[in-house]
Design a protein around this motif. Structure first.
Motif, PDB file in Angstrom:
ATOM      1  N   UNK A   1     -17.150  25.608  66.224  1.00 36.61           N
ATOM      2  CA  UNK A   1     -17.773  24.654  67.160  1.00 36.61           C
ATOM      3  C   UNK A   1     -16.760  23.548  67.490  1.00 36.61           C
ATOM      4  N   UNK A   2     -16.020  23.696  68.597  1.00 40.83           N
ATOM      5  CA  UNK A   2     -15.006  22.685  68.931  1.00 40.83           C
ATOM      6  C   UNK A   2     -15.621  21.363  69.407  1.00 40.83           C
ATOM      7  N   UNK A   3     -16.923  21.374  69.685  1.00 40.91           N
ATOM      8  CA  UNK A   3     -17.578  20.171  70.227  1.00 40.91           C
ATOM      9  C   UNK A   3     -18.330  19.382  69.143  1.00 40.91           C
ATOM     10  N   UNK A   4     -18.262  19.856  67.906  1.00 45.36           N
ATOM     11  CA  UNK A   4     -18.919  19.144  66.808  1.00 45.36           C
ATOM     12  C   UNK A   4     -18.307  17.750  66.663  1.00 45.36           C
ATOM     13  N   UNK A   5     -19.185  16.780  66.389  1.00 39.71           N
ATOM     14  CA  UNK A   5     -18.711  15.380  66.238  1.00 39.71           C
ATOM     15  C   UNK A   5     -19.494  14.737  65.110  1.00 39.71           C
TER      16      UNK A   5
ATOM     17  N   UNK B   1      -3.118  35.058  45.789  1.00 37.52           N
ATOM     18  CA  UNK B   1      -3.798  33.818  45.432  1.00 37.52           C
ATOM     19  C   UNK B   1      -3.466  32.680  46.367  1.00 37.52           C
ATOM     20  N   UNK B   2      -3.110  32.999  47.619  1.00 37.84           N
ATOM     21  CA  UNK B   2      -2.680  31.968  48.565  1.00 37.84           C
ATOM     22  C   UNK B   2      -3.552  31.922  49.821  1.00 37.84           C
ATOM     23  N   UNK B   3      -4.537  32.819  49.918  1.00 40.89           N
ATOM     24  CA  UNK B   3      -5.360  32.886  51.116  1.00 40.89           C
ATOM     25  C   UNK B   3      -6.127  31.612  51.392  1.00 40.89           C
ATOM     26  N   UNK B   4      -6.480  30.878  50.334  1.00 41.50           N
ATOM     27  CA  UNK B   4      -7.243  29.628  50.513  1.00 41.50           C
ATOM     28  C   UNK B   4      -6.442  28.581  51.286  1.00 41.50           C
ATOM     29  N   UNK B   5      -5.112  28.740  51.312  1.00 38.37           N
ATOM     30  CA  UNK B   5      -4.291  27.781  52.049  1.00 38.37           C
ATOM     31  C   UNK B   5      -4.533  27.866  53.555  1.00 38.37           C
ATOM     32  N   UNK B   6      -5.271  28.903  53.982  1.00 35.39           N
ATOM     33  CA  UNK B   6      -5.604  29.025  55.404  1.00 35.39           C
ATOM     34  C   UNK B   6      -6.417  27.826  55.877  1.00 35.39           C
ATOM     35  N   UNK B   7      -7.184  27.216  54.955  1.00 30.16           N
ATOM     36  CA  UNK B   7      -8.064  26.107  55.336  1.00 30.16           C
ATOM     37  C   UNK B   7      -7.267  24.956  55.940  1.00 30.16           C
ATOM     38  N   UNK B   8      -6.123  24.630  55.337  1.00 24.01           N
ATOM     39  CA  UNK B   8      -5.365  23.467  55.795  1.00 24.01           C
ATOM     40  C   UNK B   8      -4.772  23.681  57.179  1.00 24.01           C
ATOM     41  N   UNK B   9      -4.665  24.970  57.589  1.00 20.06           N
ATOM     42  CA  UNK B   9      -4.172  25.268  58.931  1.00 20.06           C
ATOM     43  C   UNK B   9      -5.226  24.975  59.987  1.00 20.06           C
ATOM     44  N   UNK B  10      -6.491  24.887  59.521  1.00 17.56           N
ATOM     45  CA  UNK B  10      -7.603  24.763  60.461  1.00 17.56           C
ATOM     46  C   UNK B  10      -8.147  23.342  60.572  1.00 17.56           C
ATOM     47  N   UNK B  11      -8.268  22.656  59.428  1.00 19.53           N
ATOM     48  CA  UNK B  11      -8.875  21.323  59.468  1.00 19.53           C
ATOM     49  C   UNK B  11      -8.478  20.469  58.284  1.00 19.53           C
TER      50      UNK B  11
ATOM     51  N   UNK C   1     -17.295  25.083  54.959  1.00 17.93           N
ATOM     52  CA  UNK C   1     -17.379  24.259  56.165  1.00 17.93           C
ATOM     53  C   UNK C   1     -16.084  23.468  56.289  1.00 17.93           C
ATOM     54  N   UNK C   2     -15.391  23.661  57.402  1.00 13.26           N
ATOM     55  CA  UNK C   2     -14.125  22.982  57.651  1.00 13.26           C
ATOM     56  C   UNK C   2     -14.340  22.011  58.802  1.00 13.26           C
ATOM     57  N   UNK C   3     -14.119  20.712  58.529  1.00 13.64           N
ATOM     58  CA  UNK C   3     -14.346  19.682  59.543  1.00 13.64           C
ATOM     59  C   UNK C   3     -13.032  19.003  59.934  1.00 13.64           C
ATOM     60  N   UNK C   4     -13.120  18.265  61.034  1.00 15.03           N
ATOM     61  CA  UNK C   4     -11.958  17.565  61.577  1.00 15.03           C
ATOM     62  C   UNK C   4     -10.845  18.583  61.862  1.00 15.03           C
ATOM     63  N   UNK C   5     -11.099  19.454  62.826  1.00 14.73           N
ATOM     64  CA  UNK C   5     -10.154  20.525  63.142  1.00 14.73           C
ATOM     65  C   UNK C   5      -8.813  19.965  63.603  1.00 14.73           C
ATOM     66  N   UNK C   6      -7.761  20.629  63.209  1.00 16.35           N
ATOM     67  CA  UNK C   6      -6.413  20.197  63.566  1.00 16.35           C
ATOM     68  C   UNK C   6      -6.243  20.217  65.089  1.00 16.35           C
ATOM     69  N   UNK C   7      -6.786  21.271  65.701  1.00 18.52           N
ATOM     70  CA  UNK C   7      -6.637  21.423  67.155  1.00 18.52           C
ATOM     71  C   UNK C   7      -7.953  21.940  67.746  1.00 18.52           C
TER      72      UNK C   7
ATOM     73  N   UNK D   1     -13.867   9.267  62.335  1.00 11.91           N
ATOM     74  CA  UNK D   1     -14.547  10.137  63.285  1.00 11.91           C
ATOM     75  C   UNK D   1     -13.855  11.497  63.261  1.00 11.91           C
ATOM     76  N   UNK D   2     -14.645  12.512  62.983  1.00 14.05           N
ATOM     77  CA  UNK D   2     -14.077  13.864  62.910  1.00 14.05           C
ATOM     78  C   UNK D   2     -14.650  14.701  64.046  1.00 14.05           C
ATOM     79  N   UNK D   3     -13.820  15.609  64.547  1.00 15.85           N
ATOM     80  CA  UNK D   3     -14.223  16.439  65.673  1.00 15.85           C
ATOM     81  C   UNK D   3     -13.907  17.907  65.361  1.00 15.85           C
ATOM     82  N   UNK D   4     -14.893  18.736  65.619  1.00 16.41           N
ATOM     83  CA  UNK D   4     -14.701  20.171  65.435  1.00 16.41           C
ATOM     84  C   UNK D   4     -15.156  20.650  64.062  1.00 16.41           C
ATOM     85  N   UNK D   5     -15.760  21.867  64.048  1.00 21.89           N
ATOM     86  CA  UNK D   5     -16.291  22.430  62.804  1.00 21.89           C
ATOM     87  C   UNK D   5     -16.085  23.944  62.811  1.00 21.89           C
TER      88      UNK D   5
END
Length: 859
Positions: free
Chosen positions: A65-69, A137-147, A203-209, A84-88
């Motif tokens: 949801x890029x419009x989450x606020x 054991x590194x797949x969880x690092x995907x989260x930081x790429x997203x938010x 749940x990943x909030x405050x998307x990088x992009x 203020x965080x945007x995107x979920x």
């Protein structure tokens, strides 16, 4: 205060106990690891989806949801700040979940993965028996790429506590150490009724992009990436369903359409279980359709075709049910009979890649055939020819799945990993499977395919000996399928030719080009004459019409009197005569038309056979070219060897006269002489096989020829631990070309050598023995103690292009038969079976080559 501008306080250096100082890890290391391993946001989401698969979940639900606020409040070192965080992004599954130990010692411990141990111990997941995809054991690092913030809620199956983990991933980019990044874990009890539930919600909030996910191209890229994760085929093992939504767009992961599968003109299945490869093929009547064919291919045609051709199509049967497929092909082959499989050096067992199942659907892209299929099957989705062709183009290729999870890049985009459309696998034969016209898959059960290891980047399998055998077995199955397709096409065209001939009371043999041309000319002349007769008939028909009209008028306008009756009778006779004449001409015209139809069919058969001949001539041309080169090279080698030996003798004599004896130099001179003699021997063996010598016949004892053959291969056989046994029960004189004889025996020995080595690798035999036995009247038996002839090809071994060897041309025994025929001799496979229940002994009949007194000139 903006958290991204905040820097954590460094610890007080003065208060540190110098006896307890250790390494500290800067937080940016986590960020760098993620950047190195996860190329982009789409890949990051794919990694998290794969984690749900590894968690044994039946599904994963992805929402972007890029419009989450939202405004969040965070306490940090006693300070409260808002942001203020945007995107979920939410990723939810119903897998086995995690408990406190799994979270702390697993999820929060970078590069620690139970999956690695599972792979090492060859274990699979409990519920769906999946082989884990991840192991670093590194797949969880995907989260930081997203938010920048993550909230993870999870509960393990069989337990009553739910855990919530909060991680501010964005803080790993700060100027601090990992131990200063706050991670909060909370727990709560769940009702006893939910004890058997397991789940993980991220749940990943405050998307990088966040703007990335409002772009249509990026959404389509995600859709395409995720669609390549899960198998689109409806199989009995489908156990993982993917739901995804980006903004208001629901992503579409189409399964392969039932309409598309129904439209296949042939389909194939093959499976590998234990040491047996089973292949099945199913053919519709459409498979046998030919362009410009005047025969409608019905199931009655196919039934009669199989009945007439049952001897040469022993592996095919007619399906009596109402299925759309009418012909079934089936073969079972032991892995022992597949050449060049890698074997374990310690236990001599084949390096088995594990069980597999495969399905392949083959299509024709012919416009008329597709149109007929659409109308016949009442298609709704693929209701236009262009739509159909586009669908095949978008889904083409043979893909590989492990437990319905894709192994990239096999079969995707333009990856023709089995060389179906180019190269040595097909050599352009039009009857063979082509990558552009097949849709298929190979399914690997996770618990049985551990020997096939994926590369670190998950882009294909590691090319070790297990993968070599896996690919070789697949290509062998496709080779057998292609051979069956070719046999069916050729046999059916022969059958149609016979049908055409029978219907016209003409000879059943396929006419040559010359006869076809002559017939075509005759038919043209007859057609010209027929045109004139048809015109005459048309005139008579018109006259008849006028006569009829006159009769009608007479009957209406006058009373019937004797004279009128006479006139009417005359008119009626004229009418009858015209009708008879017209009818006769029409019958003759009809016969000519039928003859023309026959001619068309005969020309089609000739065209087909010509195309087949051209294809097969490619292989023969290669061999012919090699023969010409070898003949020229042999002549040059003879000259070079003679000059080398002569010069060496001169230098040896010169050295003896000028210098003191030197053992080392003498040994070298002797070695050159010995090597020259060995090369001369090899070349002299080749020379009789060349055309200029091979055509020359002379009287020679068969014992001499056999002994020369055995002697030539003596050193080679000894090196390979092959015992050669020759038994001459009855020595005879043959009037024959020695070159031809050696060429035949060379083929037989080298073939035995290959399969004896193969049998030794499989530990089916303990010694290798090659036998030649000369019987009465020029009969020679040749055999070895190997496994013997694969039963699936025992009736075709003298046919061209039949071989179980990897990259084998299948021309050896065919050439042997042709060479023998040129000397009025024969070869056959004796119907005697060995200890492996296979035919194994070849009989060469030289009885027509026995030297008679008349040939000697005594009579």
């Amino acid at each position: 205060m903006n958290l991204f501008d905040y820097y954590y306080e460094e610890p007080d250096i003065e208060s540190i106990d110098l006896n307890k100082v250790g390494f500290r890890v800067h937080a940016s290391l986590i960020y760098k690891l993620g950047e190195e391993l996860i190329s982009d946001e789409v890949t990051a989401i794919s990694e998290l989806v794969k984690n749900s698969y590894d968690a044994d979940s039946p599904y994963v639900n992805l929402v972007v949801d890029p419009y989450f606020y939202e405004t969040i409040t965070e306490e940090l070192n006693g300070n409260t700040t808002t942001k203020e965080v945007k995107g979920l992004i939410s990723i939810r599954d119903a897998g086995h979940g995690m408990n406190k130990d799994d979270i702390i010692n697993g999820w929060l411990t970078i590069s620690n993965s139970i999956k690695k141990k599972m792979k090492k111990d060859k274990k699979v997941t409990k519920k769906f028996e999946r082989m884990p995809l991840g192991d670093k054991g590194l797949g969880r690092l995907s989260v930081q790429k997203l938010g920048n913030y993550m909230l993870l809620t999870t509960k393990k199956t069989g337990e009553l506590k739910e855990y919530t983990v909060y991680i501010p991933w964005g803080h790993f980019r700060k100027n601090t150490t990992i131990d200063n990044v706050p991670v909060k874990i909370s727990e709560k009890e769940v009702p006893l009724s939910e004890i058997e539930k397991g789940y993980t919600d991220i749940f990943i909030k405050d998307l990088i992009n966040p703007e990335l996910w409002t772009n249509t191209n990026n959404i389509q890229k995600l859709e395409k990436e995720l669609s390549q994760i899960v198998s689109p085929f409806k199989t009995k093992n489908n156990s993982f369903i993917l739901y995804a939504k980006v903004g208001q767009t629901e992503l579409n992961f189409n399964k392969i359409s039932d309409e598309a599968l129904e439209a296949a003109i042939s389909s194939y299945k093959f499976s590998l279980k234990a040491d047996c490869l089973t292949i099945e093929g199913y053919y519709k009547a459409d498979f046998f359709e030919r362009k410009n064919n005047d025969h409608t291919i019905s199931n009655d045609y196919l039934k009669e075709f199989l009945f007439l051709k049952q001897k040469e199509l022993q592996d095919c049967s007619y399906l009596n049910d109402n299925n759309a497929f009418y012909i079934k092909f089936e073969q079972s082959i032991s892995l022992e009979n597949i050449g060049d499989l890698k074997v374990d050096a310690i236990n001599n067992m084949i390096k088995h890649p594990g069980s597999l199942e495969a399905e392949i659907y083959s299509y024709s892209l012919d416009h008329t055939l597709i149109k007929n299929q659409i109308e016949k099957l009442n298609f709704e989705f693929l209701d236009e020819v262009n739509k159909f062709r586009s669908y095949i183009a978008n889904n083409k290729g043979i893909k590989v799945f492990r437990d319905d999870f894709s192994i990239l890049p096999y079969g995707y985009a333009e990856n023709d990993w089995l060389s179906l459309s180019a190269g040595a696998a097909t050599k352009g034969k039009f009857t063979h499977l082509k990558n552009d016209t097949v849709i298929g898959y190979i399914q690997l059960p996770g618990k049985e395919s551990y020997n096939l290891r994926e590369k670190t980047n998950r882009e294909g399998f590691i090319a070790d000996e297990y993968y070599h055998n896996f690919e070789l077995i697949i290509k062998f199955a496709i080779k057998r399928i292609n051979r069956n397709r070719e046999q069916l096409k050729k046999s059916f065209n022969d059958y149609i030719s016979q049908v055409s001939s029978d219907s016209q009371d003409t000879d059943s043999f396929i006419m040559s080009h010359e006869v076809a041309v002559a017939k075509a000319r005759q038919a043209t002349e007859k057609i010209d004459n027929m045109s004139i007769r048809i015109e005459e008939s048309q005139e008579k028909v018109q006259s008849t019409k006028k006569i009829l009209k006159s009769v009608e008028n007479e009957i209406k306008n006058i009373s019937i009197a004797p004279s009128e009756k006479s006139l009417l009778t005359e008119y009626l006779h004229q009418l009858q005569s015209s009708i008879i004449s017209t009818n006769q001409n029409l019958i003759e015209a009809n016969n000519f038309i039928k003859e023309l139809t026959l001619l068309k069919d005969q020309i089609k058969v000739i065209e087909y056979e010509y195309e087949q001949l051209i294809e097969k001539m490619e292989d023969i041309s290669e061999l012919a070219g090699l023969g010409i080169v070898a003949e020229t090279l042999t002549h040059e080698l003879n000259t070079l060897v003679s000059n080398t030996k002569k010069n060496t003798e001169e230098v040896t004599e010169y050295f003896k006269n000028k210098y003191e004896p030197d053992k080392k130099i003498e040994r070298y001179f002797n070695y050159v002489k010995y090597s020259s003699d060995s090369i001369r021997k090899q070349v002299s063996h080749l020379s009789p096989g060349f055309r200029s010598v091979r055509t020359v016949k002379k009287e020679v004892k068969i014992s001499y020829l056999i002994n020369e053959h055995i002697d030539f291969y003596a050193e080679r056989a000894k090196r390979l631990n092959i015992e050669t046994v020759a038994k001459i029960e009855s020595d005879v004189n043959l009037y024959i070309s020695p070159g031809m004889f050696y060429q035949i025996m060379d083929n037989l020995y080298l073939n035995s050598e290959h399969w004896l080595q193969h049998a030794m690798k499989l530990k089916r035999i303990s010694t290798c023995i090659y036998n030649i036995e000369v019987k009465d009247s020029g009969i020679v038996h040749v055999w070895d103690n190997g496994i013997g002839i694969d039963s699936s090809i025992e009736n075709h071994i003298f046919d061209p292009f039949i071989s179980n060897k990897k990259n084998g041309r299948g021309l050896g025994l065919y050439i042997v038969r042709k060479l023998l025929q040129s000397h009025k001799s024969k070869i056959r496979l004796v119907r005697e079976r060995n200890q492996f229940n296979n035919l194994y002994k070849l009989e060469l009949d030289f009885s027509q080559c026995l030297k008679t007194d008349e040939q000697r000139g005594y009579l």
